[in-house]
Write an enzyme that holds these catalytic residues in place. Structure first.
Site, PDB file in Angstrom:
ATOM      1  N   SER A 236      -2.255  61.960  85.861  1.00 44.75           N
ATOM      2  CA  SER A 236      -1.768  61.176  84.907  1.00 44.75           C
ATOM      3  C   SER A 236      -0.325  60.796  85.097  1.00 44.75           C
ATOM      4  O   SER A 236       0.272  61.535  85.493  1.00 44.75           O
ATOM      5  CB  SER A 236      -2.122  61.672  83.586  1.00 44.75           C
ATOM      6  N   ASP A 237       0.011  59.730  84.431  1.00 44.74           N
ATOM      7  CA  ASP A 237       1.514  59.362  84.651  1.00 44.74           C
ATOM      8  C   ASP A 237       2.267  60.356  83.297  1.00 44.74           C
ATOM      9  O   ASP A 237       1.260  61.058  82.701  1.00 44.74           O
ATOM     10  CB  ASP A 237       1.856  57.937  84.557  1.00 44.74           C
ATOM     11  N   CYS A 238       3.383  60.705  83.341  1.00 44.62           N
ATOM     12  CA  CYS A 238       3.948  61.560  82.594  1.00 44.62           C
ATOM     13  C   CYS A 238       4.418  60.899  81.440  1.00 44.62           C
ATOM     14  O   CYS A 238       5.414  60.289  81.045  1.00 44.62           O
ATOM     15  CB  CYS A 238       5.107  62.338  83.312  1.00 44.62           C
TER      16      CYS A 238
END
Ligand SMILES: *[C@@H]1O[C@H](CO)[C@@H](O)[C@H](O)[C@H]1NC(C)=O
Ligand SMILES: *[C@@H]1O[C@H](CO)[C@@H](O)[C@H](O)[C@H]1NC(C)=O
Ligand SMILES: *[C@@H]1O[C@H](CO)[C@@H](O)[C@H](O)[C@H]1NC(C)=O
Ligand SMILES: *[C@@H]1O[C@H](CO)[C@@H](O)[C@H](O)[C@H]1NC(C)=O
Length: 769
Positions: free
Chosen positions: A297-299
């Site tokens: 996932s992006d952060c």
């Protein structure tokens, strides 16, 4: 990535304190992180997952079955847990290497041992080289430097680069990180760079040198525009745009580049957060494209869709949805906090967690992380001596030279003569910048050569910034005009920096900031000699005023040209290098952004409301500079020496199109296969200066299915000595390259006349059944 940005204030204060006290110990750390260290515990050598001779799938199964649920959950997040009983240390998954090893991301640091790494041009400029072997060559150097840093404990093995989103709108602050607006160029960039990063010298082709990651999946290209931000944006995308614009670079990255990871984005696509969408993750990436690796996932996308988008009622549901959708790793801590409760509540089975961590472990095993001491393995001899080598830094300069685009050049302007020019006026807020040249997702470079330093190494210069920074709220017009009036030639280095276009910062207009235009125009008016305008930026600007001003004799776009940018600029200005870069994106006039909301994802024009469409493939309005534009110091002519006029698709007798009048046939049909065409183009450099030239093969398909007005089928860059000619051959796969995507997202081969074009040359190719 936005994690660091969101939380930057607190974290950086803390880091400052830590740095002061722990600097000694950070730079003293000199050993890599790895599992299965038999030197510290001999028993580990007998564990199957530590045994290099066993196949990776079996090693992964062996490892997973030894873990408790709590331990497993620790392997779902970027700051992965340790299990000392099994000789597994903590591992930080988050490192970045967009255009050189970067300090963005907690997995990588610079220190006294490795104070800097080679900083290549920002990606948009490298893309402008249209040189596929350069993309790979850069990736290879970056992975060598990354491995060298890993060996001394300064970097991880998993790099969340490249960013291959389509540069859909000129205002996007992160357009600079991407390879531009064209799906084919973005696909080739992705494939080349990923191969350069990943391809191992090991005899086992499944082994990785480092692991790359293509991001941000998908339809992510808005950061923060007029109050709409990426954490809340729902990208409404048609099936057609999805499959012929947004998805192709990712598909290529996975299938052709064999990337080890894909990162899902913050935004929603058609009402679903991408990281919680089983169709996009399990369905497309793993199911259709067969990703060999992990989805991250992006952060922190999960926290974003729970807390900001309110996509689920409970955090446990949010955690379960991501894992069930096919997510393997969470950048952030959301899954470490909520997964156990999600399992207890019956929202997700432990077997789904096993699947996720298996993908993560398999990636680490391919990297050699479970093979014991890496300094005794294949890349064990790499170290600080292999970072910032002369050759690596020369490639950074070469990449900038290959990308820089000459947009305007009146007779007698460029190249400047290094003997005739006795005094050069160098003006502008970007004339002597360092960090601006390396854009974002940067690392500490080996060293910098600023434009002023590059130019001053050749001739005598008089320098004036003209404005205190690129915002240019006030310009020193009189002083700048004075030095231009007495100099033999004038160079203005203008444009943008991260205060204008950046992550979390989209532009709202396309004009040069503040008083830049005034300064340029007045200086040009006063100048005695030729006036060269250099635009340093990621995105394009409406510089029609300069294009149309006869006093401005040349214009160069230099992107953010990297650590050696100033040397490369001087190479081009003085003719030591013949420019060959071509714009990887359309430069629109200001009127474009007045008409088009950034939030409208549609690629195709809409006559009913005057929407003009996006990118050279669809946009119908005026441009300032076009996709593919770029001049050189030589004159190159091209002609088509071989191209078929007719291609027949051998349909079976019972095919519906046999009896009815079809406009197109399915590209995936059995009958549409292996229809390759050869197209040969002769390219001749009729000038005396040698240089490289990119041949573009475009096609305008028959107008069915709202097809693009033209699209790039292939490109090839060739080097030509003065007066030399070269034959460029393109192999066109009719059922792939000539197809368009229909309204339902299916690839179709349009029947009828396809107009192939190369420069001004046209060739009609008729496709029939
Ligand atoms: C590692 O695996 C190989 C192949 O299965 C086996 O022959 C060897 O004995 C194993 N090594 C150890 C130390 O168990
Ligand atoms: C060494 O490894 C074995 C096998 O995992 C483990 O049982 C043992 O506790 C370890 N010893 C130490 C000192 O960590
Ligand atoms: C140009 O920038 C360099 C690097 O920051 C600096 O050392 C130098 O003094 C600057 N030159 C001028 C003339 O300001
Ligand atoms: C493409 O880049 C490579 C690597 O820098 C270089 O060797 C080659 O000459 C370039 N090709 C052309 C045609 O300029």
């Amino acid at each position: 990535m936005g994690f660091s940005q969101n939380r930057a204030p607190k974290v950086s204060v803390l880091l400052c304190f830590l740095c002061l006290t722990c600097l000694g110990s950070v730079s003293a750390q000199s050993s890599p992180v790895f599992a299965c260290d038999v030197a510290s515990n001999a028993t580990l050598g007998s564990l199957e997952f530590c045994n290099k001779s066993v196949d990776i799938d079996s090693r992964v199964v062996d490892l997973v079955k030894r873990l408790t649920l709590q331990e497993k959950i620790g392997f779902l997040v970027n700051g992965a847990g340790s299990v000392s009983r099994l000789g597994i240390p903590k591992y930080e998954w988050w490192s970045e290497a967009l255009h050189g090893v970067s300090y963005v991301g907690p997995g990588t640091h610079f220190s006294g041992v490795v104070p800097g790494a080679t900083s290549f041009p920002q990606v948009i400029l490298t893309a402008a080289s249209f040189n596929a072997s350069l993309f790979q060559a850069i990736g290879k150097v970056v992975s060598t430097e990354a491995r060298a840093m890993y060996n001394v404990g300064l970097a991880g093995l998993t790099f969340w680069s490249p960013n291959i989103n389509i540069f859909r709108d000129p205002r996007w602050g992160r357009g600079q990180e991407t390879p531009g607006e064209d799906p084919l160029l973005a696909s080739q960039y992705a494939t080349g760079y990923v191969k350069g990063l990943q391809q191992s010298d090991d005899s086992d082709p499944n082994r990785l040198k480092v692991a790359a990651c293509c991001k941000h999946y998908t339809a992510y290209d808005l950061d923060n525009w007029k109050g709409v931000d990426r954490y809340h944006f729902n990208a409404v995308v048609t099936k057609q745009d999805m499959d012929d614009t947004f998805q192709p670079p990712f598909k290529s990255c996975v299938i052709d580049g064999n990337v080890a990871s894909v990162m899902c984005s913050y935004n929603q696509v058609n009402g679903k957060p991408t990281c919680a969408d089983p169709d996009l993750l399990a369905g497309v990436i793993r199911g259709q494209w067969k990703l060999n690796g992990y989805i991250v996932s992006d952060c922190d996308s999960l926290d974003v869709y729970y807390n900001s988008q309110h996509y689920t009622k409970t955090p446990e549901e949010a955690a379960a949805k991501a894992i069930l959708a096919g997510l393997d790793l969470n950048c952030g801590t959301f899954l470490s906090q909520h997964t156990e409760a999600a399992v207890k509540a019956g929202l997700v089975d432990e077997s789904a967690i096993d699947k996720a961590i298996s993908n993560n472990f398999a990636t680490l095993m391919r990297l050699g992380f479970f093979d014991g001491d890496p300094t005794k393995q294949i890349y064990g001899n790499l170290g600080p001596k292999d970072v910032c080598t002369q050759e690596n830094q020369e490639l950074a300069r070469e990449a900038a030279r290959q990308g820089i685009v000459l947009l305007k050049n009146s007779a007698g302007s460029l190249p400047l003569s290094n003997t005739a020019i006795k005094n050069l006026a160098v003006i502008g807020p970007n004339a002597n910048v360092t960090k601006t040249m390396i854009g974002n997702y940067e690392g500490t470079p080996c060293k910098y050569t600023t434009p002023l330093q590059g130019l001053a190494a050749v001739v005598s210069t008089t320098y004036l910034p003209g404005c205190s920074n690129v915002q240019c709220s006030t310009a020193q017009v009189d002083d700048a005009s004075k030095i231009a009036a007495s100099a033999d030639a004038t160079i203005l280095v203008m444009g943008a920096d991260q205060s204008i276009e950046a992550e979390s910062r989209d532009r709202i207009d396309l004009l040069l900031p503040g008083q830049q235009q005034l300064l340029i125009t007045e200086v040009a008016k006063a100048a005695k000699g030729p006036v060269v305008l250099i635009i340093m930026s990621g995105g394009g600007f409406d510089i029609s005023f300069a294009k149309n001003d006869d006093k401005i004799t040349s214009i160069l776009w230099v992107g953010y040209p990297g650590e050696a940018g100033g040397a490369a600029i001087a190479d081009i200005v003085f003719g030591f290098y013949n420019p060959s870069g071509k714009l990887p994106m359309t430069w629109y006039p200001q009127s474009y952004v007045d008409k088009v909301p950034m939030t409208n994802m549609n690629m195709r024009p809409d006559a009913s409301n005057g929407y003009p469409g996006r990118t050279y493939r669809f946009y119908t309005g005026e441009t300032v500079y076009k996709f593919g534009e770029g001049l050189s110091y030589s004159h190159v002519s091209q002609h088509i020496v071989e191209a078929p006029k007719l291609v027949s698709v051998p349909l079976e007798k019972d095919h519906i199109c046999y009896s009815s009048n079809c406009k197109s046939v399915e590209a995936v049909e059995r009958s549409c296969q292996n229809l390759d065409l050869n197209i040969k183009i002769k390219v001749k450099n009729s000038g005396s200066v040698s240089g490289s030239h990119t041949v573009f093969l475009f096609s305008t398909p028959p107008s069915v299915h709202n097809s693009p007005k033209k699209h790039l089928l292939a490109f090839e860059k060739v080097f030509l000595k003065g007066q030399a000619e070269e034959l460029v051959s393109f192999k066109v796969d009719v059922c792939k390259d000539l197809t368009v995507v229909d309204e339902l997202g299916n690839r179709k081969l349009a029947l009828g006349d396809h107009l192939l074009h190369v420069g001004n040359l046209n060739h009609v190719l008729t496709v029939r059944i």
